[in-house]
Design an enzyme around this catalytic site. Structure first.
Site, short mmCIF file in Angstrom:
data_model
loop_
_atom_site.label_atom_id
_atom_site.label_comp_id
_atom_site.label_asym_id
_atom_site.label_seq_id
_atom_site.Cartn_x
_atom_site.Cartn_y
_atom_site.Cartn_z
N ASP A 1 43.21 92.00 62.08
CA ASP A 1 42.83 91.07 63.24
C ASP A 1 42.46 91.25 64.49
OD1 ASP A 1 43.80 88.20 64.18
OD2 ASP A 1 45.96 88.90 64.28
N HIS B 1 34.05 90.18 65.49
CA HIS B 1 33.76 89.64 64.33
C HIS B 1 32.24 91.10 63.74
CE1 HIS B 1 36.55 86.85 64.16
NE2 HIS B 1 35.85 85.93 64.97
N LEU C 1 37.00 103.91 43.98
CA LEU C 1 38.05 102.22 44.23
C LEU C 1 37.52 101.26 44.54
CD1 LEU C 1 40.33 101.69 47.26
CD2 LEU C 1 37.77 101.43 49.04
C1 IPE Z 1 45.08 86.32 59.76
O1 IPE Z 1 44.58 85.91 61.32
C2 IPE Z 1 43.85 86.40 58.66
C3 IPE Z 1 43.21 87.18 58.77
C4 IPE Z 1 42.92 88.75 59.29
C5 IPE Z 1 41.68 86.69 57.94
P1 IPE Z 1 44.83 84.86 61.68
O2 IPE Z 1 44.26 84.97 63.14
O3 IPE Z 1 43.92 83.40 61.18
O4 IPE Z 1 46.81 84.49 61.88
P2 IPE Z 1 47.19 84.22 62.86
O5 IPE Z 1 47.15 82.42 63.28
O6 IPE Z 1 47.76 84.55 64.07
O7 IPE Z 1 48.82 83.74 62.32
C1 IPE Z 2 40.73 88.21 62.69
O1 IPE Z 2 40.42 88.77 64.15
C2 IPE Z 2 39.60 88.24 62.01
C3 IPE Z 2 39.90 86.78 61.14
C4 IPE Z 2 40.30 85.93 61.37
C5 IPE Z 2 38.25 86.75 60.34
P1 IPE Z 2 40.75 87.31 65.08
O2 IPE Z 2 39.87 86.22 64.69
O3 IPE Z 2 41.39 86.74 64.53
O4 IPE Z 2 41.18 87.83 66.48
P2 IPE Z 2 42.26 87.16 67.48
O5 IPE Z 2 43.49 87.01 66.60
O6 IPE Z 2 41.67 86.31 67.35
O7 IPE Z 2 42.13 88.08 68.40
MG MG Z 3 43.45 86.53 64.76
#
Ligand code: IPE
Ligand code: IPE
Ligand code: MG
Length: 231
Positions: free
Chosen positions: A13, A30, A124
């Site tokens: 995240d 990303h 792995l």
């Molecule tokens: C969780 O992250 C999903 C992934 C890392 C793929 P999110 O950014 O979607 O989660 P919330 O919305 O903060 O709970």
């Molecule tokens: C996690 O990073 C990746 C995915 C959920 C695809 P985020 O896109 O949720 O990044 P933040 O949490 O908004 O910074």
């Molecule tokens: Mg996120």
């Protein structure tokens, strides 16, 4: 006894915030995040971790703007195209969990192709959780095994049926669950498989995450006393 780390699971995240902090578009985060996936995966393959599960796209992530969702789908396909070489070079088996049916045919075919081509690799297993949600996974397992479940005579038997029908069947349960990006929640990730996982949270945003920090977390994990309900 020395703690064993067979299965490491990561909620990657913080990509969007990483980009926004730099005045960039979220998708730039990303892109950077994908490089970290490669680094961490390769390190795990070279350091005797048998399973690495990475949360790449949740069943809830469809709520995001179409532009971002489309970008993530395109990036995923490119990633799998490019990474076949990394998988083969490092003896990594690729495996996807989640409700793959929702994806476009070219993406689905790519997923199946890379799974097939790497199926004999055994250093792995890298599992990508794609359109994955713990509730969805469990619900699909029940839907596809109604008969076996209705024939079960006790809860233990049902537990066995479900263990054998989850997307992660045959894969050991999670030992260490790590979430980057500062939030302390599961966001529907591996709800069943994390029943006895050791939890770690770091404020580091995923694109900034390094092997050095992973090593420090693993050191802490190895010192924890896991009781699994015993003494
Ligand atoms: C969780 O992250 C999903 C992934 C890392 C793929 P999110 O950014 O979607 O989660 P919330 O919305 O903060 O709970
Ligand atoms: C996690 O990073 C990746 C995915 C959920 C695809 P985020 O896109 O949720 O990044 P933040 O949490 O908004 O910074
Ligand atoms: Mg996120």
């Amino acid at each position: 006894m020395m703690q064993e780390l067979k299965h490491l699971a990561i909620i990657m995240d913080g990509n969007g915030r990483w980009a926004q902090n730099r005045g960039k578009r979220r998708i730039e985060g990303h892109k950077m995040g994908a490089n970290v996936v490669r680094t961490i995966t390769t390190w795990c393959a070279q350091n005797a971790i048998s399973t690495l599960t990475l949360y790449a796209f949740s069943t809830e992530n469809w709520k995001r703007p179409k532009y971002e969702v489309d970008f993530l789908m395109k990036m995923l396909k490119n990633y799998l195209d490019q990474e076949l070489e990394t998988y083969q070079k490092n003896n990594i088996r690729f495996f996807a969990i989640g409700d793959i049916d929702a994806f476009s045919s070219p993406l689905k075919e790519k997923i199946f192709e890379v799974q097939e081509k790497t199926s004999q690799n055994n250093a792995l297993t890298q599992i990508l959780a794609l359109n994955y949600g713990g509730k969805n996974e469990l619900s699909r397992a029940i839907l596809h095994n109604k008969e076996r479940i209705s024939q079960a005579s006790n809860a233990q038997e049902i537990e066995k049926v479900l263990e054998d029908s989850l997307d992660t069947r045959g894969i050991p349960s999670v030992d260490l669950l790590l979430r980057t990006g500062g939030e302390q929640r599961l966001s529907n990730f591996l709800l069943w498989q994390c029943s006895y996982a050791e939890l770690f949270f770091t404020p580091t945003l995923w694109p900034d995450f390094t092997i050095v920090e992973l090593n420090a977390i693993i050191d802490q994990f190895l010192k924890r006393h896991r009781r699994f309900g015993g003494l």
